[in-house]
Design a protein around this motif. Structure first.
Motif: not given
Length: 294
Positions: A250-274
């Motif tokens: 909340p309150g943080e703005i992050r730079p966008p990715g390259p045009p056409g790139s699809k973002a991954v959900s934070v939940d998917a990344v966290a599950k990969a870590v686990v």
């Protein structure tokens, strides 16, 4: 009497978690005693008439009386041992990915230690903002990965996770992404940690046009990856390389990715870590598609 019932039932099911991890700690005599007890069916613990215990039947079924002292000397685990899944240290545990990782691990019964340069109280507040609720069963500790001694933090852990990193365009990107993670890897290696998980960056991004703009960011990530590879072999580590991660604290703005790139959900990344922490995944998971497919 209830405790004896528990012992009899556990001994009649040697495949259960009740006995795991203790056989190496007993003497040869105790081991033989244990095997004899395992050969005795659960029913022998009970009287046919009134469902009370017939201990003489249990102790003499094999034709030789099993010494009671040896039986009760066998080192049964405590309830605390059975409930705990171990200590996991999450560096950057109050960050966007780290908070979600801590949430999943703590919900699975692990003892999570979250490490950040922020004070413990600030970490609690930050995690509450990210998740919408606090994680009261997480141990928050303050440390600077570049300058502080990390040995006391990682000692006794079964796995270490690093979500530490400076976002693209931030200050000291080589130190924040490289040096900090190299020190975390070194501390984990010195402490004999079994598994290490690191959040890096998609190879497609680091080798694309963005490298001319964000060179220090990618250099720092590359230093960290090299340290993981050197310190832990591919079977004991997992490097996760997401591209753009959807959302932000909340309150943080992050730079966008390259045009056409699809973002991954934070939940998917966290599950990969686990998955890396528990040993389900090792090696490298490169790119958002590979992460989402887990």
């Amino acid at each position: 009497m209830k405790s004896f019932i528990t012992i009899c039932l556990a001994l009649s099911h040697p495949s259960s978690g009740f006995l795991n991890g203790h056989k190496n700690n007993i003497s040869k005599f105790q081991d033989q005693t244990h095997n004899a007890v395992l050969n005795t069916r659960t029913s022998l613990c009970m009287s046919k008439n009134d469902n009370t215990f017939d201990r003489r039947s249990l102790l003499s079924k094999t034709g030789k009386l099993i010494p009671a002292a040896a039986f009760f000397a066998w080192p049964f685990p405590t309830l605390a041992d059975d409930d705990s899944k171990g200590k996991i240290v999450v560096f950057g545990g109050s960050g966007y990915v780290g908070a979600h990782v801590s949430q999943i691990l703590s919900s699975k019964g692990y003892n999570v230690v979250s490490v950040s340069r922020k004070s413990p109280s600030d970490q609690v507040d930050k995690v509450s903002q990210i998740l919408g609720a606090s994680l009261t069963n997480v141990d928050y500790q303050s440390a600077d990965a570049i300058n502080d001694d990390l040995s006391s933090i990682v000692n006794g852990a079964t796995a270490v996770v690093s979500c530490v990193g400076v976002t693209p365009g931030g200050p000291n990107q080589i130190a924040g992404n490289g040096v900090a993670n190299v020190r975390i890897v070194d501390a984990a290696k010195a402490a004999g940690i079994d598994r290490f998980v690191y959040i890096s960056v998609d190879s497609a991004l680091s080798s694309g046009p963005a490298k001319f703009v964000l060179g220090d960011y990618f250099k720092g990530k590359a230093q960290a990856e090299a340290a993981v590879t050197k310190g832990f072999d591919g079977e004991k580590s997992l490097v996760i390389k997401p591209g753009i991660i959807a959302g932000a604290p909340p309150g943080e703005i992050r730079p966008p990715g390259p045009p056409g790139s699809k973002a991954v959900s934070v939940d998917a990344v966290a599950k990969a870590v686990v998955a890396g922490v528990v040993g389900e995944k090792s090696g490298v998971i490169d790119g958002n598609a590979a992460i989402e497919s887990l």
